[in-house]
Design an enzyme around this catalytic site. Structure first.
Site, PDB file in Angstrom:
ATOM      1  N   LYS A   1       0.866  -1.186   0.000  1.00  0.00           N
ATOM      2  CA  LYS A   1       0.000   0.000   0.000  1.00  0.00           C
ATOM      3  C   LYS A   1       0.898   1.231   0.000  1.00  0.00           C
ATOM      4  O   LYS A   1       1.710   1.422   0.899  1.00  0.00           O
ATOM      5  CB  LYS A   1      -0.896   0.004   1.235  1.00  0.00           C
ATOM      6  CG  LYS A   1      -1.781   1.241   1.361  1.00  0.00           C
ATOM      7  CD  LYS A   1      -2.629   1.163   2.623  1.00  0.00           C
ATOM      8  CE  LYS A   1      -3.449   2.427   2.832  1.00  0.00           C
ATOM      9  NZ  LYS A   1      -4.234   2.372   4.071  1.00  0.00           N
TER      10      LYS A   1
ATOM     11  N   ASP B   1     -13.816   3.001   9.965  1.00  0.00           N
ATOM     12  CA  ASP B   1     -14.001   2.930   8.511  1.00  0.00           C
ATOM     13  C   ASP B   1     -14.379   1.509   8.087  1.00  0.00           C
ATOM     14  O   ASP B   1     -13.831   0.972   7.124  1.00  0.00           O
ATOM     15  CB  ASP B   1     -12.729   3.386   7.794  1.00  0.00           C
ATOM     16  CG  ASP B   1     -12.999   3.815   6.351  1.00  0.00           C
ATOM     17  OD1 ASP B   1     -14.158   4.162   6.043  1.00  0.00           O
ATOM     18  OD2 ASP B   1     -12.068   3.802   5.541  1.00  0.00           O
TER      19      ASP B   1
END
Length: 202
Positions: free
Chosen positions: A6, A101
């Site tokens: 990432k 989230d």
């Protein structure tokens, strides 16, 4: 070993903060239903996070982009795995961890369709008997609890609300934001479900 890297955007306003939070929080966690952080790198202004590779990608790919058909047994197990991850974060860690989230594209699936919760860039550590003091909305529309939208304060309950939306996605195959039958206005999945079931809106 297969891995996923990432890369945090250099232009992201909150990139360094989210990168630091993700390392600080997830590096100390070990649970079968959390995506494992393998390592990180911050050299030459590059911010990289290295995760275990999840062969079947994210849940939303299967629900909405027809990567594969999820049987009811798989759907039930995915919901159970996600609940297990949240229970661990909220109750079993030294400090309560609010993910903030929870959504279908942060639920990753391994080769056997076991679910693991990922992306801890917005997560926060709080005392077990206190709610988050954050005043900035940090989630995706359609997954946010009404009280979180109004106050900006995340809590275990707002994480559980987001889990409920994902559970509805799994059961109904509907996206968290959609349109009413006559296409006149947008509606949330929770509102759609209440109308469909003939329940009064709160």
């Amino acid at each position: 070993m297969y891995i996923v890297v990432k890369r945090v955007s250099k232009t992201s306003e909150h990139g360094i903060k989210e990168y630091t939070a993700e390392i600080k929080i997830i590096s100390q966690l070990r649970h079968k239903n959390l995506v494992e952080l393998k390592g990180w790198c911050h050299e030459k202004s590059e911010l990289l996070l290295i995760y275990e590779f999840m062969e079947n990608g994210s849940l939303d790919l299967h629900l909405f982009k027809q990567k594969s058909w999820l049987t009811w047994d798989k759907r039930k197990r995915i919901a159970y795995d996600l609940a297990s991850a949240l229970s661990y974060l909220h109750e079993d860690c030294k400090e309560c961890i609010l993910h903030r989230d929870v959504k279908s594209n942060n639920v990753m699936l391994d080769s056997n369709f076991n679910a693991k919760l990922g992306d801890f860039g917005l997560a926060r550590l709080v005392d077990h008997d206190k709610n988050s003091k954050t005043t900035m909305l940090a989630r995706t529309l359609g997954y946010m609890a009404p009280e979180y939208v109004m106050t900006g304060k995340a809590s275990k309950e707002s994480d559980v609300y987001s889990f409920g939306v994902v559970a509805l996605e799994i059961a109904c195959g509907q996206k968290p934001i959609g349109y009413t039958a006559n296409e006149e206005r947008q509606t949330t999945l929770v509102e759609w479900f209440r109308i469909y079931m003939g329940l009064e809106l709160f």
